[in-house]
Scaffold this motif. Structure first.
Motif, short mmCIF file in Angstrom:
data_model
loop_
_atom_site.label_atom_id
_atom_site.label_comp_id
_atom_site.label_asym_id
_atom_site.label_seq_id
_atom_site.Cartn_x
_atom_site.Cartn_y
_atom_site.Cartn_z
N GLU A 48 1.12 -1.31 0.11
CA GLU A 48 -0.08 0.12 0.64
C GLU A 48 0.74 0.46 0.15
OE1 GLU A 48 -2.14 -0.25 3.35
OE2 GLU A 48 -3.53 -2.22 2.84
N ARG A 49 2.56 1.12 0.17
CA ARG A 49 3.12 2.23 -0.47
C ARG A 49 3.63 2.51 -1.76
NH1 ARG A 49 9.01 0.48 2.18
NH2 ARG A 49 8.17 -1.64 1.13
N SER A 50 2.94 1.58 -2.26
CA SER A 50 3.19 3.26 -3.65
C SER A 50 2.35 3.33 -4.65
CB SER A 50 3.88 2.39 -4.69
OG SER A 50 4.09 2.53 -5.99
N GLN A 51 2.26 4.61 -4.53
CA GLN A 51 1.48 5.40 -5.75
C GLN A 51 0.64 5.04 -7.47
OE1 GLN A 51 2.41 9.15 -5.23
NE2 GLN A 51 0.71 9.18 -3.37
N HIS A 52 2.07 4.08 -7.69
CA HIS A 52 1.51 3.88 -8.90
C HIS A 52 1.85 2.14 -9.23
CE1 HIS A 52 4.10 8.00 -9.31
NE2 HIS A 52 2.43 7.63 -9.44
N PHE A 53 1.91 1.81 -10.25
CA PHE A 53 2.19 0.65 -10.77
C PHE A 53 2.85 0.13 -12.33
CE2 PHE A 53 -2.28 0.04 -11.44
CZ PHE A 53 -2.17 -0.56 -12.74
N MET A 54 3.11 -1.33 -12.51
CA MET A 54 4.32 -1.12 -13.93
C MET A 54 3.99 -2.18 -14.82
SD MET A 54 7.16 1.57 -14.43
CE MET A 54 7.09 3.44 -13.12
N VAL A 55 3.75 -2.34 -15.36
CA VAL A 55 4.10 -4.21 -16.42
C VAL A 55 4.41 -3.90 -17.57
CG1 VAL A 55 2.16 -5.67 -17.69
CG2 VAL A 55 1.23 -4.08 -15.72
N HIS A 56 5.95 -4.75 -17.28
CA HIS A 56 6.91 -4.95 -18.06
C HIS A 56 7.12 -6.47 -19.05
CE1 HIS A 56 10.55 -4.13 -20.35
NE2 HIS A 56 11.50 -4.48 -19.57
N ASP A 57 7.29 -6.68 -20.26
CA ASP A 57 7.28 -7.51 -21.04
C ASP A 57 9.15 -8.03 -20.48
OD1 ASP A 57 5.83 -7.37 -22.44
OD2 ASP A 57 6.65 -6.16 -24.06
N ALA A 58 8.97 -9.03 -20.29
CA ALA A 58 10.42 -9.72 -19.15
C ALA A 58 11.08 -10.30 -20.57
CB ALA A 58 10.21 -10.85 -19.23
N ALA A 59 11.25 -9.80 -22.35
CA ALA A 59 11.60 -9.46 -23.01
C ALA A 59 12.20 -8.35 -23.51
CB ALA A 59 10.77 -10.13 -24.56
N ARG A 60 12.24 -7.69 -22.78
CA ARG A 60 12.90 -5.62 -23.29
C ARG A 60 13.61 -5.71 -21.95
NH1 ARG A 60 9.29 -3.05 -26.67
NH2 ARG A 60 7.07 -3.91 -26.73
N PRO A 61 15.10 -6.45 -21.93
CA PRO A 61 15.90 -6.25 -20.76
C PRO A 61 16.40 -5.02 -20.73
CG PRO A 61 16.73 -6.33 -23.01
CD PRO A 61 15.56 -7.00 -23.54
N GLY A 62 15.88 -4.01 -21.87
CA GLY A 62 16.83 -2.25 -22.28
C GLY A 62 15.86 -1.54 -21.31
N VAL A 63 15.52 -2.04 -20.09
CA VAL A 63 14.47 -0.74 -19.66
C VAL A 63 15.37 -0.66 -18.40
CG1 VAL A 63 14.20 -2.61 -17.95
CG2 VAL A 63 13.18 -0.22 -17.99
N SER A 64 15.82 1.48 -18.31
CA SER A 64 16.84 2.11 -17.48
C SER A 64 16.00 2.52 -16.87
CB SER A 64 17.04 2.18 -18.10
OG SER A 64 17.04 4.15 -18.78
#
Length: 374
Positions: free
Chosen positions: A80-96
């Motif tokens: 309950e501590r976060s105001q946001h959530f994200m959904v990411h593809d495992a096949a995209r290793p280049g997230v920074s």
């Protein structure tokens, strides 16, 4: 092998993005959604993570379709501590970290955001009967992570519309206030085999290394010698604890030297009885696998056999192809040569054979992604 488990820069594809999220200063919790019945395998791969990251991590068994897997993953997020959530593809290793920061900033004014790149190629519509131009103005390629306010989680997961390709399209259908942030080619998805090499060039700095190997084996009574994996009839054989393949022993040391990882005796001690009479392809394959385990590539291998006999030239191409097969490269990356000592030394006296080898490899020296995230 599923692409998310394949080696990429020295570790499985999915671990790159997972590392980025777990180490981001604003990350509270990460649900890693894995295929059914693969929890044990995933646990094994997760041993490569820094131990500190496990406190934020929860593993979730996914469903048959993407939408079901996402719902299960979001249901596992309890913080309950976060105001946001994200959904990411495992096949995209280049997230920074920069990508994550931009998305969080966008959510201050909007209910959802996703990184995107403008379409730069000309677009055509083709129905097999005719071709016509399509305007690329204001068209974008959507990437992940796709980010949303936590207050929209229930509405997003409760929707019965399973036709959307991803969460951003579903949010669009639900009427969310959405925006786009700056995407990156580094965020490209790994879809085809050639994507791995292209994205590795984008994400990592590479260094070229060379290693030198040298080995000697004396003759003893026998009827054949093994040289670079090829059995050659001869009046004597080479003496050694294993099969005494002097060419492959030198080459193994060369590869280990390029890795700065000791020598063949460190990994396969001659005092160990299990290596008695062992075929030398075991040693060579081990060295080549070490290169791959560190995300590297073998660029070129060069072996010189020094002897008066047997004659090497008739067997040279067979040696090249056999060596290439064992290390997993094209034969045009392997050179095998031979020379004599003009009757000088132990080789000239036909007391034994020596071999020299040089290995050239390429290793990812630094992640460009990591630099930008910091």
């Amino acid at each position: 092998m599923p692409k998310q488990y394949r080696s990429f820069g020295g570790k499985p594809v999915f671990l790159h993005a997972l590392d980025t999220f777990l180490n981001h200063r604003c990350c509270v919790e990460v649900a890693l959604v894995h295929p059914e019945n693969e929890a044990e395998h995933v646990h094994k791969l997760l041993e490569q993570l820094e131990p500190a990251g496990f406190a934020k991590l929860v593993l979730v068994e996914g469903g048959a379709e993407r939408v079901e897997s996402v719902r299960k993953g979001l249901a596992a997020i309890q913080s309950e501590r976060s105001q946001h959530f994200m959904v990411h593809d495992a096949a995209r290793p280049g997230v920074s970290g920069v990508v994550i920061d931009n998305l969080q900033a966008a959510l201050q004014k909007h209910e959802g955001a996703a990184p995107a790149l403008p379409i730069v190629d000309a677009l055509k519509f083709w129905d097999k009967a005719s071709v016509r131009s399509v305007s690329r103005s204001d068209l974008y390629r959507i990437q992940t992570p796709q980010a949303f306010r936590m207050s929209k989680k229930q509405e997003l997961t409760a929707s019965s519309d399973d036709s959307a390709l991803d969460e951003f399209e579903l949010a669009e259908k639900l009427g969310f206030d959405l925006t786009l942030t700056e995407g990156s080619e580094q965020l490209s998805k790994l879809t085809y085999p050639q994507d791995f090499e292209r994205l590795e060039r984008l994400l990592f700095d590479w260094e070229t290394r060379t290693g030198l190997g040298y080995d000697v084996h004396a003759f003893e009574d026998g009827a054949q010698v093994f040289l670079c994996g090829i059995e050659i009839p001869h009046e004597k054989k080479l003496k050694g604890h294993s099969d005494a393949d002097v060419g492959w022993h030198a080459l193994t040391d060369a590869i280990l030297g390029a890795l700065a990882d000791g020598d063949i005796g460190d990994h396969f001690p001659p005092t160990d009885p299990q290596w008695k009479g062992a075929p030398s392809d075991v040693f060579l394959r081990f060295a080549a696998d070490l290169v791959r385990s560190r995300g590297g590539k073998i660029l070129h291998l060069d072996v010189t056999l020094i002897c008066e006999a047997p004659k090497i030239k008739p067997h040279r191409d067979a040696m090249r192809y056999k060596t290439a097969q064992i290390v997993g490269v094209d034969a045009d990356r392997v050179s095998v040569k031979a020379t004599t000592t003009e009757g000088l030394g132990f080789e000239g006296r036909r007391e034994g054979i020596s071999a020299q080898a040089i290995a050239t490899i390429s290793l990812p020296s630094k992640s460009r992604l990591k630099d930008k995230a910091e």
